[in-house]
Design a protein around this motif. Sequence first.
Motif, PDB file in Angstrom:
ATOM      1  N   UNK A 587      12.739  -2.611   2.779  1.00  0.00           N
ATOM      2  CA  UNK A 587      11.690  -1.621   2.540  1.00  0.00           C
ATOM      3  C   UNK A 587      11.581  -1.291   1.060  1.00  0.00           C
ATOM      4  N   UNK A 588      12.738  -1.124   0.415  1.00  0.00           N
ATOM      5  CA  UNK A 588      12.725  -0.843  -1.028  1.00  0.00           C
ATOM      6  C   UNK A 588      11.999  -1.966  -1.767  1.00  0.00           C
ATOM      7  N   UNK A 589      12.329  -3.181  -1.416  1.00  0.00           N
ATOM      8  CA  UNK A 589      11.723  -4.307  -2.118  1.00  0.00           C
ATOM      9  C   UNK A 589      10.217  -4.391  -1.849  1.00  0.00           C
ATOM     10  N   UNK A 590       9.798  -4.137  -0.615  1.00  0.00           N
ATOM     11  CA  UNK A 590       8.363  -4.198  -0.312  1.00  0.00           C
ATOM     12  C   UNK A 590       7.608  -3.091  -1.032  1.00  0.00           C
ATOM     13  N   UNK A 591       8.211  -1.885  -1.086  1.00  0.00           N
ATOM     14  CA  UNK A 591       7.570  -0.782  -1.821  1.00  0.00           C
ATOM     15  C   UNK A 591       7.530  -1.115  -3.306  1.00  0.00           C
ATOM     16  N   UNK A 592       8.621  -1.660  -3.814  1.00  0.00           N
ATOM     17  CA  UNK A 592       8.653  -2.001  -5.239  1.00  0.00           C
ATOM     18  C   UNK A 592       7.572  -3.026  -5.602  1.00  0.00           C
ATOM     19  N   UNK A 593       7.453  -4.061  -4.777  1.00  0.00           N
ATOM     20  CA  UNK A 593       6.449  -5.085  -5.056  1.00  0.00           C
ATOM     21  C   UNK A 593       5.033  -4.516  -4.973  1.00  0.00           C
ATOM     22  N   UNK A 594       4.814  -3.671  -3.953  1.00  0.00           N
ATOM     23  CA  UNK A 594       3.475  -3.072  -3.797  1.00  0.00           C
ATOM     24  C   UNK A 594       3.159  -2.163  -4.971  1.00  0.00           C
ATOM     25  N   UNK A 595       4.143  -1.332  -5.367  1.00  0.00           N
ATOM     26  CA  UNK A 595       3.922  -0.415  -6.486  1.00  0.00           C
ATOM     27  C   UNK A 595       3.745  -1.177  -7.800  1.00  0.00           C
ATOM     28  N   UNK A 596       4.530  -2.229  -7.953  1.00  0.00           N
ATOM     29  CA  UNK A 596       4.439  -3.019  -9.185  1.00  0.00           C
ATOM     30  C   UNK A 596       3.049  -3.629  -9.317  1.00  0.00           C
ATOM     31  N   UNK A 597       2.552  -4.203  -8.228  1.00  0.00           N
ATOM     32  CA  UNK A 597       1.224  -4.816  -8.241  1.00  0.00           C
ATOM     33  C   UNK A 597       0.141  -3.754  -8.455  1.00  0.00           C
TER      34      UNK A 597
END
Length: 813
Positions: A587-597
């Motif tokens: 979940x952390x990684x998916x949120x990070x990728x979404x926020x980064x994009x």
Amino acid sequence: PIFEEDKLPWVMNKLSMSLGDAVQRLPKPKTKFSQELSKPDVHLHFSTPIKKNPQAGYAQVNFSYQGNLVNPHDESPTITPSNQTNGGVSSEVKLYRDLAFEQTVIDKLTALKFMLQPKRYAYTEWGTLNKTKVPEFSMLMQGRYFWHHFLHQELSLLQDLGWHISFADDFYYKALATDSVFDAEVIETDDHDFFSLGLNLTIDGKKMPAFPILLGAIEQLPRAVLLDRGKLDSENKPLIAPDAPIYVDLDNGNFVALRYQSVQPILKQFIELFMPNALNKDGTMELSRFQSHQTLSMLDDQGLIATGTKKLRVLADKLKNFQQVSSVAVPTGLNATLRTYQHQGLNWLQFLREYQLNGILADDMGLGKTIQTLAHLLIEKQQGRLTKPVLIVAPTSVIFNWANEIDKFTPQLSYQVLHGSKRHQHFGCLEQVKGDEKPEHPVDIIITSYALITKDLALYSEQKFYYLILDEAHYIKNTKTKLYQAFLTLKAQHKLCLTGTPMENHLGEFWAQFNFLLPGFLGGQRQFTKLFRTPIEKHGELERKQLLNQRIKPFILRRTKDKIATELPPKTEIIQTLRIEGKQAELYESVRLAMDSRLKDIIADKGLKRSQIEVLDALLKLRQVCNHPKLLSLEGAKKVNQSAKLDYLMETLPEQIDEGRKILIFSQFTSMLALIEDELVKANIGFVKLTGATTKRQDVVDKFQQGEVPVFLISLRAGGVGLNLTAADTVIHFDPWWNPAVENQATDRAYRIGQDKPVFVYKYIIENSIEEKIQKIQQNKAELAKALLSEEVSDSKLSLTDDILGSLLAPLS
């Protein structure tokens, strides 16, 4: 009165009992035969005629009148001497029997518990009747105890009466003589973990192994005597008199009578120290070398001179005075300054290693068990002894904290964490190569979790480690689990347990750890329960507790905060690094990728300075995932019920409460406090909570200050300032406040004037996450840290650069 001539012996006997020697002066009537009354000799012969039951003893009684044997069953009052017969024709000579005396002999034997046989027929050697032969007058006495007592104490009294005693060659019972004096012999074995102790007793001039005899003696004693309880009976008399004999069976009916007074000290030590161990075939006892100091101390106390103790004596003397262990130099390259008590702990660990002993480092939580252990291992490497890897097993929540501590304090030590689904890629560090070659990827330390040790047991059990170290060793408190059994199969030159609570519920958990460290040292589990756990827990026996404390003293080192407060600063800060895994990490990684994009698009459109709200909102979401996925408003996050921080909190909180600590738990998120509250309720842990919704603040404060509950949940906004909570000695920052000033304000709820206890401050940080990254840059980016502290991001002003933002939004690893 007129009586027949055959009654004369009876009359003369009665008259002799009344008149004594004066009866000889009475006029003697004229009779056909001699009327002289003869006093017979008593002949008592013991035999074992029934082969099927050798323990059934018989006593044959005969009376000898001038060498003529008479069976008491013969009812004739006179005897025709055998030397007065001629060609089968009797002469005119008869002896009158002393029937009254014969009856006193029969009465005497009956009083001694002999039983008159109910039938006069003889038995064959196989127990069948032989009606053709009239037996001698026989009396039967069965039962081991009766024969022991008779042969040891009563037989000599009968001999003093002039009775003639004889035994058949095959008579089963025989009392052997002993002086009840013991001597000891210590024998070193090939297995350096054990030695053999021989205790000998001289019996009939020959030395015999005494341990089997002592076991037999124990069987004869009441349980109250063995456990040193109830030494007096209801009349306040000793249960066993000091001069009472203890009868012990030997081989083939032989037995020995030991004086209770002389063997009682030996028996006591035998039960307490040796009884849990098994006897060897030669009658010696195999003991753990960890028992050497108690063994030699017992031998010395009893005045027993033991041979073959030179090597053990050196170890025993060292163990006896273990508080005087030598001080060692702190290893070069250790990136820490050890406090005095930590240096003492290092000395103790080196002492255990030097004498090939194992133990428990049981300091209170937060006193630096990890740094003491790493300093010890660093010495081992520098001294060239770390030729095999060290295996450290820890709870999943702290295995990466070990890695961080190694990086921080002992970078000279190489390590490999074997964890996660891809851990097999690093198993090369375990694969031993034939010959003298080293593993493919040698490292000093291997770190894994309790959860994985059973899964990878086949791999670990093939290795022999230099050290096997169990962090939070209370994980092996249950001996019935597969986990516990798995650790018993692992091979290591040295073992060490680290735990702040070596016993959580009962002494059985304590035994489990010692059985892992020092097999056999505290005996078997049943024996330990009988000798220590039950007397201590159920009967409150102080003597047993002192004995147990004395026995384990060299092998456990425990310091509590209240005992070493002078060594501690007023406030001790501990960074507790944790790692998220599984669905939480995903979940952390998916949120990070979404926020980064998303942020890249926003910043490209509006510029970095005009995108502060969006940036802080993105970073806030990552911080929430670090605490618990359920803090996110995303629908998918609500289904993730996994939190490394919450798991670690609920894992360590009971231990801290058991230590008597009063704990403040701060969180910036009231929703996080609600989740913690749910877990406290499930664990039946008392608490109070202070948030912006609390109306009666003083009531909850008073409840905590007065010791009614051990835990106080506090939100930043409601309780970060303005509270006096000096009852607390522990502060937990569940989610760190990056601004040191705000963090100190919260900590100062406990650390303030009126506080008389050392305060411990714990900061929970998720490794490689946004939390750790902000912590690293906070000193140089004070304004950034201040802006990131607030939930109300719209009021914050932040000056971000692309490199800082890139660092904050970096992957977990």
